[in-house]
Design an enzyme around this catalytic site. Structure first.
Site: not given
Length: 362
Positions: A78, A156, A165, A249, A251, A254, A282, A284-285
């Site tokens: 992040t 990535t 966004r 993932s 992202h 995003r 990864d 939503g945890i």
């Protein structure tokens, strides 16, 4: 107020961060459907606990890429941790070192890779990598992190272009003048041209393709983990191209809005990989039972993004440690109440049919 669960940290961060900073961390692409579904998908999965299984002793340890960590939760890459806490990524690194788990350092850190290593010299770290139009930029940072002792590269692959966004556009989001993308400090000439999250716009290379996995392998001996896979077809290609891991993932919702929640995409990828490489997840945890569901469906480890930033906003290193400890405690309790004592016992399987842990979906 006692911080009891991760949503307590979320509420604190929302109240104490500036609107533009909060909106940046919270942002999803377009209508935020995928961001929100990352959370909702876990609520559609129900655990069917087994009883009288002797859970008097539990052990949450697992391994990733051959290294033991204290429990199957690490920190996802992040950006811009200094927006949440003045020590930024250095505080995050110290927290993960203290808890003994994996920290994936973002390319877009507001502390340099050297500063992060100095802050937590014994921490277990991977480095998240983007490929740039100027390949020398990517090559140079690969060599830097390898020399510093980072243990894997996390390529990535879901950002050929940056997702839309909306709140960042409305807020005209920019890093404040005292902060920089430290890994590229002094690399880019000062220009009046448009910026995108701290570096000149159009710096990322949209031509990246599978052949670039071979190019990256030619640069380094580090394991390569691909972050951003959501389909069985791409999972098979990842195995064929010799990578050592996949992070399922989107992202954090995003990038492409309308793609699947990561927990919904996990099973087909695990079924395709068949244990040939490790699969992580990864997105939503928020609770220990979320971790349990992901691990039981075949994820070797999960990674948290936004909750780590909420912890930073609350109390820096101590806040991140508290977030991780709450998840560890909740995971241990959820395991025990489901009739399991070790995460390694949770077998890879499909929803509704798992060797040791059973599910239903509502």
């Amino acid at each position: 107020m006692a911080m009891v669960c991760l949503t307590d940290f979320e509420e604190y961060a929302k109240q104490h961060l500036s609107k533009a900073t909060w909106d940046y961390y919270a942002a999803g692409a377009d209508e935020c459907c995928t961001r929100d579904d990352n959370l909702l998908a876990y609520k559609r999965i129900r655990l069917r606990p087994r009883i009288l299984r002797d859970v008097s002793v539990s052990d949450t340890r697992t391994t990733v890429q051959g290294t033991e960590i204290s429990f199957p939760v690490g920190i996802a890459p992040t950006a811009f941790h200094c927006l949440a806490w003045h020590e930024g990524e250095m505080a995050t690194a110290r927290a993960t070192e203290a808890v003994n788990t994996c920290y994936i350092t973002s390319t877009y850190s507001t502390c340099s890779v050297e500063e992060i290593v100095a802050a937590a010299p014994n921490g277990y770290r991977w480095f998240q990598l983007y490929v740039y139009r100027d390949r020398k930029l990517s090559e140079q940072i690969v060599h830097r992190v390898e020399a510093l002792g980072y243990k894997a590269l996390v390529l990535t692959v879901d950002v050929p272009y940056t997702g839309k966004r909306r709140n960042d556009i409305r807020n005209q989001f920019k890093l404040p003048p005292h902060l920089k993308v430290k890994n590229f400090d002094g690399v880019f000439q000062e220009t009046a041209g448009p910026e995108e999250y701290g570096i000149p716009a159009n710096t990322l290379d949209p031509s990246i393709s599978w052949k670039d996995v071979y190019w990256l392998q030619s640069l380094t001996r580090l394991p390569i983990i691909i972050k951003g896979i959501l389909t069985k077809e791409d999972a098979e290609l990842a195995v064929e191209h010799g990578v050592q891991g996949i992070i399922v993932s989107n992202h954090g919702g995003r990038q492409l809005d309308g793609g699947p929640a990561t927990i919904d995409a996990l099973s087909e990828i695990v079924d395709t990989v068949q244990g040939r490489i490790e699969v992580y997840l990864d997105g939503g945890i928020r609770t220990g039972s979320d971790v349990l569901k992901a691990v039981a469906l075949g994820a070797k480890c999960v990674f948290i993004g936004r909750p780590a930033v909420w912890g930073l906003a609350y109390k820096g290193e101590e806040g991140v440690r508290e977030v991780l400890q709450i998840l560890n405690d909740e995971f241990r309790l959820s395991m025990a109440l489901s009739g399991e004592s070790r995460p390694i016992q949770l077998a890879v399987g499909k929803l509704g049919k798992n060797r040791n842990l059973e599910f239903s979906k509502c």
